[in-house]
Design an enzyme around this catalytic site. Sequence first.
Site, PDB file in Angstrom:
ATOM      1  N   SER A  99      -0.436  -0.288   2.645  1.00  0.00           N
ATOM      2  CA  SER A  99       0.905  -0.024   3.158  1.00  0.00           C
ATOM      3  C   SER A  99       1.028   1.415   3.639  1.00  0.00           C
ATOM      4  O   SER A  99       0.383   1.815   4.593  1.00  0.00           O
ATOM      5  CB  SER A  99       1.942  -0.358   2.094  1.00  0.00           C
ATOM      6  OG  SER A  99       3.252  -0.227   2.621  1.00  0.00           O
ATOM      7  N   ASP A 274       6.744   0.073   8.216  1.00  0.00           N
ATOM      8  CA  ASP A 274       5.620   0.715   7.545  1.00  0.00           C
ATOM      9  C   ASP A 274       4.347  -0.025   7.934  1.00  0.00           C
ATOM     10  O   ASP A 274       4.367  -0.929   8.773  1.00  0.00           O
ATOM     11  CB  ASP A 274       5.831   0.785   6.033  1.00  0.00           C
ATOM     12  CG  ASP A 274       5.978  -0.588   5.379  1.00  0.00           C
ATOM     13  OD1 ASP A 274       5.902  -1.612   6.088  1.00  0.00           O
ATOM     14  OD2 ASP A 274       6.166  -0.650   4.153  1.00  0.00           O
ATOM     15  N   ASP A 278       6.280  -4.884   5.681  1.00  0.00           N
ATOM     16  CA  ASP A 278       7.167  -5.611   4.779  1.00  0.00           C
ATOM     17  C   ASP A 278       8.476  -4.849   4.564  1.00  0.00           C
ATOM     18  O   ASP A 278       9.365  -5.331   3.861  1.00  0.00           O
ATOM     19  CB  ASP A 278       6.485  -5.923   3.442  1.00  0.00           C
ATOM     20  CG  ASP A 278       6.054  -4.685   2.678  1.00  0.00           C
ATOM     21  OD1 ASP A 278       6.127  -3.567   3.230  1.00  0.00           O
ATOM     22  OD2 ASP A 278       5.630  -4.835   1.514  1.00  0.00           O
TER      23      ASP A 278
END
Length: 486
Positions: A99, A274, A278
């Site tokens: 992420s 990001d 998500d």
Amino acid sequence: MTKPITCFKAYDIRGELNSQLDEATAYRIGYAFAEELNAKTVVVGSDVRLTSTPLKLALSAGLIDAGANVTDIGMAGTEEIYFATKHLGVDGGIEVTASHNPINYNGMKLVKADSVPISGDTGLNAIKTRAEQLSDEAVSQRLAYYTQGEAIDADAFYNGHAHIKVSHLTDTGSYVEDSCMSAYVDHMLSYVNLDSFTPLKIVVNAGNGAAGPALDAIEAELASRQIPISFIKVHHEADGTFPHGIPNPLLPENRADTADAVIKYNADFGVAWDGDFDRCFLFDAEGNFIEGYYIVGLLAAAFIEKNQDSKIIYDPRVFWNTEDIVANAGGTPIKSKTGHAFIKERMRKEDAVYGGEMSAHHYFRDFAYCDSGMIPWLLIAELVCVKKQSLASMVKARIEAFPSSGEINSKLKDADAALERATSKYKPLATVIDTTDGLGLEFDTWRFNLRKSNTEPVIRLNVESRGDIALMEEKTAELLSVIRDE
């Protein structure tokens, strides 16, 4: 027994490359995942980081050796794994992603059948134990087979060299590559009434992450249906070197490119994601960043309008605005501990239609109670068209009614001592004490939440007031002085 594996966290897997997470560790995790879940079918995907594909292939080798048939959906966001796990009806899913973590990290997010999250209490610790119990010799032998004897070079791995040979995955077990993109796009668009859309111009910033290809697929479908939405794309191409920095719009310093493009192109609003998309971040037509807190309230109201008596889940950091909106709209507000595993568990328990966190995670009942970064901007676009209002005008009154500080992080030598200082000063004066997550104290016209990070010596502060910006700012400064012992 191998040395302890240190990349397992409370809700997922994250670790520094080579020292905590490498191809051998990924193999162990895959093998242990299939064993622990007795999984015969598993879907895997990976974000754009250079090391994600090598880790995914090693993970797949472990899954296959433990008896699982693997479907690889390729480069994908985390929510595409959530969707594919449920859509394909498989026993589990794993996304290889770090992420918004630094470039020298990677990780994994794991789900069971029906995209039920796996946390420390629901199988993650057991997977770790199984992974550690695999013998070094057995792992080395299998990796030697899958690499056709090629030595695993750490520098090559770091630069995206995949040592595992896909041909040997198919020799040993079932490994297929298959995209679920078409079905995913259809599902995304099912959340809105496309007939209600009027012309829109939207800036989209993928941050060179995984959002770009998914957005392109949605754009193509919208165009085929002659929906009048045009996109201005910023840092759109997927690039695992992240030439414009790690995509994390939660950090103020990462917002300028999106804001500037909104203003330059006179867009209706802007969207930024990001790395694994998500999380979805919104900007109004003047380039102003809209705190995720107010988007939660906006979406909650929209869902209640479509589903009367709806239950809405929210996190305890800031919530007066959400509670007020949900109660006045006829819904039921339900507070949950912060974190995707807690939110999803509560969503399922309550059968809530929507859940939102101020950190820009948005959860949807019809999306297997999981979080999506694509559904929110589609819903916002629909609202702008239906209500014939700008995003700024839809949140302006709410920001004025419940001004908030946004989350402020303080890195300290002793986070426990800082929490104790704040507790001693404010708790005796509070009218409401809430320990759902960290320390939440309410007073007549303002409140705050103070939480320690689980992984670093950081205190996270959120402050809000009832219609008094000056008071919110005063109390924020006062609390920061107490926390930082200034």
